[in-house]
Design a protein around this motif. Structure first.
Motif, PDB file in Angstrom:
ATOM      1  N   GLU A  91       1.014  -1.230  -0.052  1.00  0.00           N
ATOM      2  CA  GLU A  91      -0.089  -0.074   0.067  1.00  0.00           C
ATOM      3  C   GLU A  91       0.680   1.242  -0.015  1.00  0.00           C
ATOM      4  O   GLU A  91       0.495   2.281  -0.621  1.00  0.00           O
ATOM      5  CB  GLU A  91      -0.859   0.046   1.159  1.00  0.00           C
ATOM      6  N   VAL A  95       0.522   4.196  -3.070  1.00  0.00           N
ATOM      7  CA  VAL A  95       0.143   5.456  -3.021  1.00  0.00           C
ATOM      8  C   VAL A  95       1.235   6.473  -3.298  1.00  0.00           C
ATOM      9  O   VAL A  95       0.895   7.727  -3.551  1.00  0.00           O
ATOM     10  CB  VAL A  95      -0.239   5.637  -1.324  1.00  0.00           C
ATOM     11  N   GLU A 251      -8.256  -0.128  -9.207  1.00  0.00           N
ATOM     12  CA  GLU A 251      -8.369   0.862  -8.403  1.00  0.00           C
ATOM     13  C   GLU A 251      -8.579   0.723  -6.900  1.00  0.00           C
ATOM     14  O   GLU A 251      -7.876   1.155  -5.993  1.00  0.00           O
ATOM     15  CB  GLU A 251      -9.327   1.995  -8.899  1.00  0.00           C
ATOM     16  N   ASN A 252      -9.343  -0.442  -6.795  1.00  0.00           N
ATOM     17  CA  ASN A 252      -9.690  -0.732  -5.437  1.00  0.00           C
ATOM     18  C   ASN A 252      -9.019  -2.241  -5.401  1.00  0.00           C
ATOM     19  O   ASN A 252      -9.787  -3.319  -5.753  1.00  0.00           O
ATOM     20  CB  ASN A 252     -11.267  -0.942  -5.331  1.00  0.00           C
TER      21      ASN A 252
ATOM     22  N   ARG B  51      -8.766   6.337   3.154  1.00  0.00           N
ATOM     23  CA  ARG B  51      -8.010   5.783   2.132  1.00  0.00           C
ATOM     24  C   ARG B  51      -8.665   6.213   0.754  1.00  0.00           C
ATOM     25  O   ARG B  51      -8.163   6.362  -0.442  1.00  0.00           O
ATOM     26  CB  ARG B  51      -8.465   4.179   2.307  1.00  0.00           C
ATOM     27  N   ALA B  54      -6.832   9.141  -0.118  1.00  0.00           N
ATOM     28  CA  ALA B  54      -5.440   9.124  -0.578  1.00  0.00           C
ATOM     29  C   ALA B  54      -5.360   8.293  -1.889  1.00  0.00           C
ATOM     30  O   ALA B  54      -4.376   7.614  -2.306  1.00  0.00           O
ATOM     31  CB  ALA B  54      -4.606   8.329   0.388  1.00  0.00           C
ATOM     32  N   THR B  55      -6.355   8.066  -2.565  1.00  0.00           N
ATOM     33  CA  THR B  55      -6.530   7.375  -3.930  1.00  0.00           C
ATOM     34  C   THR B  55      -6.454   5.872  -3.884  1.00  0.00           C
ATOM     35  O   THR B  55      -6.250   5.136  -4.753  1.00  0.00           O
ATOM     36  CB  THR B  55      -5.642   7.863  -4.921  1.00  0.00           C
ATOM     37  N   LEU B  56      -6.592   5.414  -2.826  1.00  0.00           N
ATOM     38  CA  LEU B  56      -6.215   3.730  -2.373  1.00  0.00           C
ATOM     39  C   LEU B  56      -7.653   3.108  -2.592  1.00  0.00           C
ATOM     40  O   LEU B  56      -7.491   1.962  -2.803  1.00  0.00           O
ATOM     41  CB  LEU B  56      -5.947   3.532  -1.089  1.00  0.00           C
ATOM     42  N   LEU B  57      -8.732   3.819  -2.602  1.00  0.00           N
ATOM     43  CA  LEU B  57     -10.036   3.378  -2.824  1.00  0.00           C
ATOM     44  C   LEU B  57     -10.894   4.177  -3.509  1.00  0.00           C
ATOM     45  O   LEU B  57     -10.927   5.365  -3.254  1.00  0.00           O
ATOM     46  CB  LEU B  57     -10.801   3.114  -1.510  1.00  0.00           C
ATOM     47  N   ARG B  58     -11.684   3.702  -4.581  1.00  0.00           N
ATOM     48  CA  ARG B  58     -12.452   4.553  -5.450  1.00  0.00           C
ATOM     49  C   ARG B  58     -13.920   4.868  -4.738  1.00  0.00           C
ATOM     50  O   ARG B  58     -14.529   3.904  -4.159  1.00  0.00           O
ATOM     51  CB  ARG B  58     -12.700   4.059  -6.704  1.00  0.00           C
ATOM     52  N   ARG B  79      -1.634  11.702  -5.797  1.00  0.00           N
ATOM     53  CA  ARG B  79      -0.382  10.667  -5.397  1.00  0.00           C
ATOM     54  C   ARG B  79       0.926  11.756  -5.152  1.00  0.00           C
ATOM     55  O   ARG B  79       1.597  11.510  -4.085  1.00  0.00           O
ATOM     56  CB  ARG B  79      -0.487   9.564  -6.100  1.00  0.00           C
ATOM     57  N   TYR B  84       1.159   9.435   2.842  1.00  0.00           N
ATOM     58  CA  TYR B  84       0.170   8.509   3.461  1.00  0.00           C
ATOM     59  C   TYR B  84       0.808   7.682   4.369  1.00  0.00           C
ATOM     60  O   TYR B  84       1.712   6.783   3.656  1.00  0.00           O
ATOM     61  CB  TYR B  84      -0.708   7.914   2.282  1.00  0.00           C
ATOM     62  N   GLY B  86      -0.132   4.533   6.502  1.00  0.00           N
ATOM     63  CA  GLY B  86      -1.347   3.521   6.793  1.00  0.00           C
ATOM     64  C   GLY B  86      -1.151   2.926   8.277  1.00  0.00           C
ATOM     65  O   GLY B  86      -0.214   3.113   8.917  1.00  0.00           O
ATOM     66  N   PRO B 340      -7.952  -3.339   5.629  1.00  0.00           N
ATOM     67  CA  PRO B 340      -8.882  -1.921   6.117  1.00  0.00           C
ATOM     68  C   PRO B 340      -9.774  -2.043   5.466  1.00  0.00           C
ATOM     69  O   PRO B 340     -10.939  -1.291   6.048  1.00  0.00           O
ATOM     70  CB  PRO B 340      -7.854  -0.917   6.085  1.00  0.00           C
TER      71      PRO B 340
END
Lengths: 253, 351
Positions: A91, A95, A251-252, B51, B54-58, B79, B84, B86, B340
């Motif tokens: 992760e 990022v 993306e996810n 998240r 921070a672009t980790l989850l849409r 980004r 970020y 975690g 998470p």
């Protein structure tokens, strides 16, 4: 440009991890060496039943071992990506602006490099046991090892990152590797199999690679078998990389 | 100037045929140079929101601008400009501290020389300069946490997200972490957006607190504002002998909203403690009450949280996420807290 640099950064990071735990590289290599020492010598007797073949038992068996090495060396790499996910280091990289394709490709190229090095060691050991094969054939066999490793390790990383749990990942791998091992003709050539088993075996991609390497090892390069092996190897590598890239670029995750 | 502006940010997860609304429409604005804290229980949706930003989850719906870039259209731009960190950190246990800092700079597309320089500077700032040749797994919890934060700062982002930065740290390391976090803002102007389930931390560190509960922001403001808005101040009066005369005097005062007597201590709630104090002391003196001590206390964020959400905030640290490998298959938690993304599911199971 930046994708190439990112890939090289990830590749070198993976290599650094190896230098910290070199024992795993030896363990990966020890299994085929054990097969070579304790199973190979029996083959020269068994293979007499296979009259149509040319070349020594070693020329039949070592190609299988090379594929076996790549199979077990590459199929399980997905566990490291689960560990990277769990420690958060995946992760932390995702990022950053780093190319997600590079996160996969750097790892895959690392595995290809490791498997090629291990294959060379295995072939040298086989020469000590009595293998004789043309250099061009050995070079071609290394190309097949590279294609197979690229395929299996892309799939393993993709599946590992999609599943993210060792408890779910482990049984999937066990089933897949045992099936591939038995159906590919790694241990014994499929020409010894009854026709139904031979037909089933033709449904698995590894069969074509093993047969192609066996041809290469006896110096037959311009055969349909080698052409088929190359086509299957390239096609499998392309499909597997695409699948792995799809998972890494989602993306996810 | 807003460095984060989010409108209607929402996230729905689908697990086993069930739909879980982890975050249900969050609007928020964070100004440049602020330290803002997300306060809430596990499963409130804090991590999911972080998240997403921070672009980790849409996001399922809603939109946001983060550090000047649109979250949906330009995640790469986001980004480049954010850091970020975690929950579990992100340093690999086998790697060397210096190596990790250097690699992170290179992943942010710095040249090797620039990355080396930044790694040294970040290490110096966070007290890691003597640890660069150490393996990550040999670090103490506090050192490890500082490295995680350093990894989020190598590219000098104007905005950094910290997800539960002090979870699992001893009190000393926690205070040290607060110190470093404040310096980030005070000396380098970095905006800090953090999540926490420690009231103490939100109170001590944050300029502004957003209280989150079940996927929504239920109340927000400076810690002081929140306390005032919700509960008023508490004045404790200790008298030398019989509390009855004092009680009679105090009950007659209009500014006293509530009164409780406990032995020789009277606890009263007033809207503004400092303003009420002199009048109360005079009245008590006029009635001949002898005072032992008198004390004005702000309500804690605990009371704020309780008032805003109707349930108390558990101050205990949560059970640390067990690696799934160590859990026998039959006992594995279907909503693994190590992931998470499952946070929302946990919240629903709790509810």
């Amino acid at each position: 440009m930046s994708v190439a640099r990112d890939t090289s950064l990830i590749f070198r990071r993976q290599v650094r991890q190896d230098t910290r735990n070199p024992v795993w590289l030896l363990i990966g290599l020890s299994q085929p060496i054990l097969y070579l020492a304790f199973f190979g010598p029996m083959l020269s007797r068994v293979l007499r039943a296979d009259e149509g073949r040319t070349g020594s038992a070693w020329q039949v068996y070592v190609p299988g071992l090379l594929v076996q090495l790549a199979l077990f060396g590459a199929a399980f790499v997905g566990f490291t990506v689960i560990a990277d996910w769990r420690t958060g280091s995946m992760e932390r990289m995702r990022v950053t602006p780093v190319s997600r394709f590079a996160l996969l490709m750097g790892r895959v190229l690392h595995d290809v490099a490791v498997l090629l090095a291990q294959s060379v060691v295995l072939i040298l050991a086989a020469v000590v046991f009595g293998l004789r094969a043309p250099l061009a054939g050995i070079a071609l066999s290394l190309l097949f090892v590279a294609l197979l490793t690229c395929s299996l390790s892309s799939l393993s990383y993709g599946l590992g990152l999609a599943v993210k749990r060792e408890t779910a990942f482990s049984p999937m791998l066990n089933i897949a590797t045992v099936l591939l091992l038995l159906l590919s003709g790694i241990l014994l050539p499929m020409s010894l199999a009854p026709s139904w088993l031979n037909d089933v075996s033709r449904l698995t991609p590894l069969r074509y690679l093993v047969d192609a390497i066996r041809d290469a090892f006896v110096g037959r390069f311009a055969t349909a078998t080698v052409a088929e092996g190359l086509a299957v190897g390239l096609g499998l590598a392309a499909l597997s990389l695409a699948a792995g890239t799809y998972v890494f670029c989602r993306e996810n995750v | 100037m807003a460095i984060i502006k989010a409108e209607g940010l929402a996230r729905t997860f689908r697990t086993r045929g069930r739909t879980v609304e982890a975050v249900r429409g969050v609007d928020l604005e964070v100004g440049a140079g602020e330290i803002v804290g997300f306060l809430g229980t596990n499963g409130a949706g804090k991590t999911t929101t972080l998240r997403m930003l921070a672009t980790l989850l849409r996001p399922t719906s809603g939109r946001a601008t983060v550090a000047g870039a649109d979250l949906r259209r330009d995640p790469a731009g986001v980004r480049r400009r954010i850091g970020y960190v975690g929950q579990g950190g992100g340093a690999h246990p086998d790697a060397l501290v210096g190596e990790e800092l250097l690699l992170q700079g290179e992943l942010y597309r710095m040249t090797r020389a620039a990355a080396r320089e930044r790694a040294a500077s970040v290490a110096g700032r966070l007290g890691l300069a003597d640890l660069l040749d150490r393996q990550v797994q040999t670090l103490s919890g506090g050192q490890r946490r500082r490295l995680d934060i350093g990894l989020g700062l190598v590219h000098s982002p104007p905005l950094v997200f910290l997800d539960e930065p002090s979870t699992g740290l001893d009190p000393h390391s926690r205070r040290e972490l607060w110190h470093h976090t404040r310096r980030l803002r005070d000396e380098w102007g970095t905006t800090v957006f953090l999540t926490t389930h420690y009231l103490e931390e939100a109170d001590a560190l944050c300029d502004r607190v957003l209280v989150m509960d079940r996927g929504r922001i239920v109340i927000e403001g400076t810690p002081e504002e929140l306390k005032r808005k919700v509960a008023g101040d508490v004045i404790s009066v200790e008298v030398a002998d019989d509390p009855a005369p004092a009680e009679a005097v105090l009950r007659a005062r209009p500014e006293v909203l509530a009164l409780a007597v406990d032995d020789r201590t009277l606890r009263l709630t007033v809207a503004r403690g400092e303003q009420a104090l002199s009048g109360l002391v005079q009245a008590l003196g006029g009635a001949g009450v002898r005072l032992e001590s008198i004390q004005v206390r702000r309500p804690s964020l605990d009371e704020v949280f309780l008032a805003a959400t109707g349930h108390p905030l558990h101050a205990d640290p949560p059970v640390p996420p067990a690696p799934a490998a160590a859990v026998p298959a039959g006992l594995a938690d279907p909503a693994d807290p190590a992931d998470p993304a499952d946070e929302g599911a946990l919240g629903v199971r709790r509810a």
